[in-house]
Design a protein around this motif. Sequence first.
Motif, PDB file in Angstrom:
ATOM      1  N   MET A   1       3.947   4.742   3.749  1.00  0.00           N
ATOM      2  CA  MET A   1       5.187   4.245   3.237  1.00  0.00           C
ATOM      3  C   MET A   1       6.323   4.474   4.231  1.00  0.00           C
ATOM      4  SD  MET A   1       5.008   4.941  -0.797  1.00  0.00           S
ATOM      5  CE  MET A   1       3.434   5.539  -1.331  1.00  0.00           C
ATOM      6  N   GLU A  35       0.640  -3.277   1.577  1.00  0.00           N
ATOM      7  CA  GLU A  35       0.895  -4.521   0.853  1.00  0.00           C
ATOM      8  C   GLU A  35      -0.310  -4.915   0.001  1.00  0.00           C
ATOM      9  OE1 GLU A  35       4.040  -6.902   3.686  1.00  0.00           O
ATOM     10  OE2 GLU A  35       1.925  -6.884   4.293  1.00  0.00           O
ATOM     11  N   ILE A  38      -0.458  -2.551  -3.150  1.00  0.00           N
ATOM     12  CA  ILE A  38       0.533  -2.777  -4.203  1.00  0.00           C
ATOM     13  C   ILE A  38       0.577  -4.232  -4.661  1.00  0.00           C
ATOM     14  CG2 ILE A  38       1.923  -0.801  -3.498  1.00  0.00           C
ATOM     15  CD1 ILE A  38       3.888  -2.760  -2.199  1.00  0.00           C
ATOM     16  N   LEU A  42       5.728  -7.183   1.501  1.00  0.00           N
ATOM     17  CA  LEU A  42       6.980  -6.449   1.685  1.00  0.00           C
ATOM     18  C   LEU A  42       7.911  -7.113   2.687  1.00  0.00           C
ATOM     19  CD1 LEU A  42       5.590  -2.801   1.799  1.00  0.00           C
ATOM     20  CD2 LEU A  42       6.688  -3.974  -0.123  1.00  0.00           C
ATOM     21  N   ALA A  55      11.026  -8.567  -3.200  1.00  0.00           N
ATOM     22  CA  ALA A  55      10.197  -7.490  -3.755  1.00  0.00           C
ATOM     23  C   ALA A  55      10.147  -6.304  -2.792  1.00  0.00           C
ATOM     24  CB  ALA A  55       8.790  -8.000  -4.034  1.00  0.00           C
ATOM     25  N   GLU A  58      13.308  -4.117  -3.050  1.00  0.00           N
ATOM     26  CA  GLU A  58      13.281  -3.258  -4.237  1.00  0.00           C
ATOM     27  C   GLU A  58      12.300  -2.104  -4.052  1.00  0.00           C
ATOM     28  OE1 GLU A  58      14.431  -1.945  -7.997  1.00  0.00           O
ATOM     29  OE2 GLU A  58      15.355  -3.370  -6.623  1.00  0.00           O
ATOM     30  N   PHE A  59      11.097  -2.403  -3.572  1.00  0.00           N
ATOM     31  CA  PHE A  59      10.096  -1.365  -3.346  1.00  0.00           C
ATOM     32  C   PHE A  59      10.599  -0.339  -2.332  1.00  0.00           C
ATOM     33  CE2 PHE A  59       6.519   0.342  -0.941  1.00  0.00           C
ATOM     34  CZ  PHE A  59       5.735   0.860  -1.962  1.00  0.00           C
ATOM     35  N   ILE A  63      11.142   3.598  -2.998  1.00  0.00           N
ATOM     36  CA  ILE A  63      10.279   4.519  -2.263  1.00  0.00           C
ATOM     37  C   ILE A  63      11.095   5.349  -1.270  1.00  0.00           C
ATOM     38  CG2 ILE A  63       9.336   3.439  -0.171  1.00  0.00           C
ATOM     39  CD1 ILE A  63       7.367   4.873  -3.058  1.00  0.00           C
TER      40      ILE A  63
END
Length: 86
Positions: A1, A35, A38, A42, A55, A58-59, A63
Amino acid sequence: MWYALMAADQRSVRRAAVMLNVRQSTLSRRIHQLEEQIGVSLFDRSSGGVSPTQAGREFLRIIGRILRNPPVSAAGNGGFSLLSRV
């Protein structure tokens, strides 16, 4: 991440790889694996770099908050229970 966060911050997988001292191919592969896990793309990728998708923004916002400020357990011991020390 962290790799995805750095790519977003740098707007470039290549620059993020340099900053993280990893190969660009490694960083790209790890982001792609994330990617896949989830089920969301991204980044929009182009020859000019990367930009987070809606998206992805937001992720990465969520995170980033979690990774930069990890939650502290109710016991106040940094998330480790006493049982983990036994």
